[in-house]
Design an enzyme around this catalytic site. Structure first.
Site, PDB file in Angstrom:
ATOM      1  N   ARG A   1       0.826  -1.210   0.000  1.00 37.44           N
ATOM      2  CA  ARG A   1       0.000   0.000   0.000  1.00 37.44           C
ATOM      3  C   ARG A   1       0.852   1.248   0.000  1.00 37.44           C
ATOM      4  O   ARG A   1       1.939   1.275   0.563  1.00 37.44           O
ATOM      5  CB  ARG A   1      -0.886  -0.005   1.240  1.00 37.44           C
ATOM      6  CG  ARG A   1      -1.848   1.158   1.301  1.00 37.44           C
ATOM      7  CD  ARG A   1      -2.692   1.097   2.546  1.00 37.44           C
ATOM      8  NE  ARG A   1      -1.952   1.636   3.675  1.00 37.44           N
ATOM      9  CZ  ARG A   1      -2.435   1.685   4.906  1.00 37.44           C
ATOM     10  NH1 ARG A   1      -3.639   1.216   5.172  1.00 37.44           N
ATOM     11  NH2 ARG A   1      -1.727   2.193   5.877  1.00 37.44           N
TER      12      ARG A   1
ATOM     13  N   CYS B   1       0.032   5.554   0.681  1.00 37.62           N
ATOM     14  CA  CYS B   1      -0.974   6.506   1.142  1.00 37.62           C
ATOM     15  C   CYS B   1      -0.361   7.889   1.043  1.00 37.62           C
ATOM     16  O   CYS B   1       0.705   8.136   1.626  1.00 37.62           O
ATOM     17  CB  CYS B   1      -1.381   6.191   2.581  1.00 37.62           C
ATOM     18  SG  CYS B   1      -2.668   7.275   3.213  1.00 37.62           S
TER      19      CYS B   1
END
Length: 128
Positions: free
Chosen positions: A105, A107
Site C-alpha cells: 500500500r 498513502c
C-alpha cells in the site's frame, strides 16, 4: 499474448470520465481510483473520511467481484487523502476490510480529489 479487457460493475459507481472502472491484463485487475460514491445515487456517502474510505473499498470489492475476484485478492492499493491527519482513524477502518497478508500500500496526501471527496482508492487485484 495477453489482451486488455474492460470490467464494469453495476454495483459500483459509473466512471465519471473517459476511463474504465477496471481493466484486466495478465491475470491482474487494475481498478481505477474509486470515490466514496453511492452506486445508485452517485452522491458522496458521508462527510466522515472513515465512511468515505469504507465506501471506496466496497466499490472496489464490487468491481473485483464482477471480474471473479474479491477485495481479498488485492495485492496493492493506493490511498489518496486530502488530510493526512486522519490517517490513524482511516488505518483502523482499512484493517476491517483486509486480513494477512495485507496488500502492499501507498498513502499520500493530495490537495484535492474529484467531487470534493476526502478519500480515493485505487487497487491492483490478482485474479484467481
Amino acid at each position: 499474448m495477453n489482451s486488455i479487457s474492460e470490467i464494469a460493475s453495476p454495483d459500483a459507481p459509473r466512471a465519471i470520465g473517459p476511463y474504465s472502472q477496471a481493466v484486466t491484463w495478465g491475470g491482474l485487475l487494475f481498478v481505477s481510483g474509486q470515490l466514496p460514491l453511492d452506486p445508485i445515487s452517485g452522491a458522496i456517502v458521508s462527510d466522515d473520511p472513515t465512511e468515505q474510505l469504507a465506501q471506496c473499498l466496497k466499490n472496489i470489492d464490487a468491481i473485483a467481484r464482477s471480474a471473479g475476484a474479491s477485495i481479498n485478492h488485492a495485492v496493492k492499493t493506493t490511498i489518496f487523502l486530502t488530510d493526512l491527519s486522519t490517517f490513524p482513524q482511516l488505518n483502523e477502518r482499512y484493517a476491517e476490510f483486509f486480513s494477512k497478508p495485507f496488500p502492499a500500500r501507498a498513502c499520500v496526501e493530495v490537495s484535492a480529489i474529484p467531487k470534493s471527496a476526502k478519500v480515493e482508492i485505487e487497487a491492483i487485484i490478482a485474479l484467481p
